[in-house]
Design a protein around this motif. Structure first.
Motif, PDB file in Angstrom:
ATOM      1  N   VAL A 354      46.424  35.594  56.953  1.00  0.00           N
ATOM      2  CA  VAL A 354      46.629  37.051  56.914  1.00  0.00           C
ATOM      3  C   VAL A 354      47.972  37.765  56.552  1.00  0.00           C
ATOM      4  N   GLY A 355      47.808  38.571  55.245  1.00  0.00           N
ATOM      5  CA  GLY A 355      49.251  39.023  55.096  1.00  0.00           C
ATOM      6  C   GLY A 355      49.140  40.024  54.234  1.00  0.00           C
ATOM      7  N   VAL A 356      50.095  40.364  53.494  1.00  0.00           N
ATOM      8  CA  VAL A 356      50.232  41.435  52.437  1.00  0.00           C
ATOM      9  C   VAL A 356      50.107  40.855  50.922  1.00  0.00           C
ATOM     10  N   ALA A 357      49.420  41.528  50.140  1.00  0.00           N
ATOM     11  CA  ALA A 357      49.506  41.083  48.604  1.00  0.00           C
ATOM     12  C   ALA A 357      50.560  40.762  48.099  1.00  0.00           C
ATOM     13  N   ASN A 358      50.800  39.790  47.153  1.00  0.00           N
ATOM     14  CA  ASN A 358      52.132  39.501  46.265  1.00  0.00           C
ATOM     15  C   ASN A 358      52.861  38.765  47.525  1.00  0.00           C
ATOM     16  N   ALA A 359      52.513  38.098  48.108  1.00  0.00           N
ATOM     17  CA  ALA A 359      53.405  37.394  49.106  1.00  0.00           C
ATOM     18  C   ALA A 359      52.460  36.179  49.716  1.00  0.00           C
ATOM     19  N   GLY A 360      53.173  35.018  50.064  1.00  0.00           N
ATOM     20  CA  GLY A 360      52.359  33.783  50.514  1.00  0.00           C
ATOM     21  C   GLY A 360      51.298  33.316  50.039  1.00  0.00           C
ATOM     22  N   GLY A 361      51.229  33.473  48.513  1.00  0.00           N
ATOM     23  CA  GLY A 361      50.273  32.740  47.921  1.00  0.00           C
ATOM     24  C   GLY A 361      49.110  33.778  47.502  1.00  0.00           C
ATOM     25  N   ARG A 362      49.213  35.078  48.096  1.00  0.00           N
ATOM     26  CA  ARG A 362      48.156  35.892  48.048  1.00  0.00           C
ATOM     27  C   ARG A 362      48.523  36.775  46.674  1.00  0.00           C
ATOM     28  N   GLY A 363      47.408  37.275  45.955  1.00  0.00           N
ATOM     29  CA  GLY A 363      47.215  37.766  44.792  1.00  0.00           C
ATOM     30  C   GLY A 363      47.583  39.324  44.634  1.00  0.00           C
ATOM     31  N   GLN A 364      47.762  39.860  43.552  1.00  0.00           N
ATOM     32  CA  GLN A 364      48.172  41.361  43.387  1.00  0.00           C
ATOM     33  C   GLN A 364      46.872  42.174  43.319  1.00  0.00           C
ATOM     34  N   ILE A 365      47.017  43.136  44.018  1.00  0.00           N
ATOM     35  CA  ILE A 365      45.849  44.366  44.033  1.00  0.00           C
ATOM     36  C   ILE A 365      46.091  45.258  42.796  1.00  0.00           C
ATOM     37  N   ASN A 366      45.001  45.293  42.131  1.00  0.00           N
ATOM     38  CA  ASN A 366      45.122  46.198  40.965  1.00  0.00           C
ATOM     39  C   ASN A 366      44.070  47.559  41.293  1.00  0.00           C
ATOM     40  N   PRO A 367      44.796  48.406  41.183  1.00  0.00           N
ATOM     41  CA  PRO A 367      44.103  49.597  41.641  1.00  0.00           C
ATOM     42  C   PRO A 367      43.011  50.070  40.369  1.00  0.00           C
ATOM     43  N   SER A 368      42.026  50.864  40.903  1.00  0.00           N
ATOM     44  CA  SER A 368      40.997  51.478  39.942  1.00  0.00           C
ATOM     45  C   SER A 368      40.392  50.490  39.220  1.00  0.00           C
ATOM     46  N   THR A 369      40.232  49.336  39.520  1.00  0.00           N
ATOM     47  CA  THR A 369      39.828  48.155  38.670  1.00  0.00           C
ATOM     48  C   THR A 369      38.669  47.533  39.567  1.00  0.00           C
ATOM     49  N   LEU A 370      37.653  46.601  39.132  1.00  0.00           N
ATOM     50  CA  LEU A 370      36.749  45.819  39.997  1.00  0.00           C
ATOM     51  C   LEU A 370      36.675  44.619  39.245  1.00  0.00           C
ATOM     52  N   GLU A 371      36.580  43.329  40.243  1.00  0.00           N
ATOM     53  CA  GLU A 371      36.376  42.161  39.582  1.00  0.00           C
ATOM     54  C   GLU A 371      34.943  41.854  39.432  1.00  0.00           C
ATOM     55  N   LEU A 372      34.422  41.399  38.046  1.00  0.00           N
ATOM     56  CA  LEU A 372      33.061  41.303  37.699  1.00  0.00           C
ATOM     57  C   LEU A 372      32.906  39.813  38.066  1.00  0.00           C
ATOM     58  N   SER A 373      31.677  39.657  38.142  1.00  0.00           N
ATOM     59  CA  SER A 373      31.225  38.348  38.358  1.00  0.00           C
ATOM     60  C   SER A 373      31.707  36.979  37.464  1.00  0.00           C
ATOM     61  N   ASN A 374      32.015  36.153  37.975  1.00  0.00           N
ATOM     62  CA  ASN A 374      32.569  34.899  37.482  1.00  0.00           C
ATOM     63  C   ASN A 374      31.457  34.075  36.737  1.00  0.00           C
ATOM     64  N   VAL A 375      30.298  34.284  36.721  1.00  0.00           N
ATOM     65  CA  VAL A 375      29.244  33.916  36.025  1.00  0.00           C
ATOM     66  C   VAL A 375      29.336  33.753  34.586  1.00  0.00           C
ATOM     67  N   ASP A 376      29.370  32.404  33.993  1.00  0.00           N
ATOM     68  CA  ASP A 376      29.208  32.022  32.425  1.00  0.00           C
ATOM     69  C   ASP A 376      27.814  31.925  31.969  1.00  0.00           C
TER      70      ASP A 376
END
Length: 414
Positions: A354-376
């Motif tokens: 557990v830690g903050v975004a953009n550190a320790g291999g953790r990704g970046q948080i994008n505000p006002s967006t949502l990640e859609l399903s990765n179903v192809d």
């Protein structure tokens, strides 16, 4: 024939399982943060009819003769590939670009999710759509975050009061004309705030007393009440740089202005710093560039930064950290157990880091967006055809075996 029927039956069962997985993927094509799954087939058992023979001087070696006894569904793997991001415009929505999961507390149990469509409940807690409480670090009254401490519920109470802050630092900058006549004045003023947030006008007048020398006088309030100002004599060198006061500061003592229990420091800018006070020929441009006091304010809205900080905007124009969202990464994220729309740790996922975004291999948080399903969908419909044809082919094997058995039964009639 009986053996071939059992093998074909296991094939039908395995492809039925594949069909179930494909159906689940397609049904979740619009699910926020959903990760698709795939099936792994494995043969059940191989019967050895004859073993391998070692080569000799006069005979070559022989390979083992084996007959397979069917197939089984060995596992269902999860694809943690990044889903597409969609902008929503909602301040509460967040998505993770890269590795990591949001932490949520569901009925006092820690869980993880990629779905960042969060809302604020009646108690001001940030919650997921199914009621899980988003975890992170709450800032103190001054907006300071301690991300080394334990995580807890994130609370954003719209309408919370931001206490006032007494002005302790005033910054001046600009130019005082070196070619001004003796006795010329330059004046600047700033609105400063006492400990209760009341606004007071602080005015400073600089009078040229000699070549390269100026004397400052300070007053406050609507009545221009004089107030003592230490180090009020300014001296410049031939190049127009400030020489005295050496520390480039003037001070108003603590308590000299009613409502100001702390001293007010008037800074003239460090040597070589852009925007410092100088004395060059030409027009005067001395201004108050900044001061650190403010009146009380009420929280009106908040925004999310790429590192997961929730930054509140107050009615007095100030911004301050409210909290920071925590992210977790795992050595083996595919080892997480899916429970509804969330994941939980397993013995093979590894412990959450557990830690903050953009550190320790953790990704970046994008505000006002949502990640859609990765179903192809194209791949899933292809898999659907494979599952259907696999099931159909295995059923034909059973039919063929049945026909052979029927021929054997018919031998009795002959």
């Amino acid at each position: 024939m009986i053996r071939s029927m059992q093998s074909a039956l296991s094939g039908m069962r395995a492809h039925q399982g594949m069909l179930d997985v494909v159906g689940n993927n397609i049904s979740n094509v619009s699910t926020t943060g959903f990760k698709s799954s795939g099936v792994v087939f494995q043969d059940i058992l191989t019967q050895v009819i004859s073993g391998a023979g070692a080569p000799t001087e006069i005979l070559g070696g022989t390979n083992p003769a084996q007959v397979g006894l069917g197939v089984r569904l060995a596992g269902v793997s999860q694809s943690m590939a990044q889903g597409a991001l969609q902008r929503t415009g909602r301040s509460g929505d967040m998505s993770i670009q890269g590795d990591g999961f949001f932490l949520v507390n569901v009925a006092d149990t820690r869980a993880y999710t990629r779905a960042g469509n969060f809302t604020v409940d009646a108690q001001g807690r940030i919650a997921s759509v199914d009621g899980g409480l988003v975890q992170g670090w709450q800032a103190d009254a001054s907006g300071v975050l301690n991300t080394n401490g334990p995580t807890g519920n994130i609370i954003v109470r719209v309408g919370d009061q931001l206490p006032p802050n007494q002005t302790e630092n005033v910054r001046l900058g600009g130019n005082m004309p070196s070619d001004a006549a003796i006795g010329s004045t330059v004046t600047t003023a700033a609105a400063i705030y006492d400990q209760q947030g009341n606004e007071t006008l602080l005015s400073m007048t600089f009078t040229k007393t000699a070549d390269n020398s100026w004397t400052a006088v300070a007053t406050y309030g609507d009545n221009a009440t004089p107030v003592a100002l230490t180090d009020a004599n300014l001296t410049f060198d031939a190049s127009g740089e400030l020489v005295t006061p050496a520390d480039r500061n003037m001070n108003i003592a603590a308590g000299a202005i009613p409502g100001f229990p702390n001293a007010v420091d008037v800074n003239l800018g460090a040597a070589g710093e852009s925007g410092r006070v100088t004395q060059y020929a030409g027009r005067k441009s001395l201004v108050t560039t900044e001061q650190d006091g403010f009146s009380s304010g009420v929280l009106q809205s908040y925004s999310v930064s790429p590192d997961g900080r929730l930054v509140g905007t107050y009615s007095n124009g100030r911004t301050q950290n409210i909290a920071q969202v925590a992210l977790a990464v795992f050595a083996n994220p595919e080892g997480l157990e899916r429970v509804g729309g969330i994941w939980r740790e397993t013995a093979n996922s590894g412990l959450a880091q557990v830690g903050v975004a953009n550190a320790g291999g953790r990704g970046q948080i994008n505000p006002s967006t949502l990640e859609l399903s990765n179903v192809d969908l194209a791949q899933e419909f292809t898999n659907l055809i494979v599952a259907q044809r696999g099931f159909q082919a295995n059923s034909r094997v059973i039919s063929s075996s049945d026909e052979l058995l029927q021929e054997i039964v018919n031998l009795k009639r002959g």
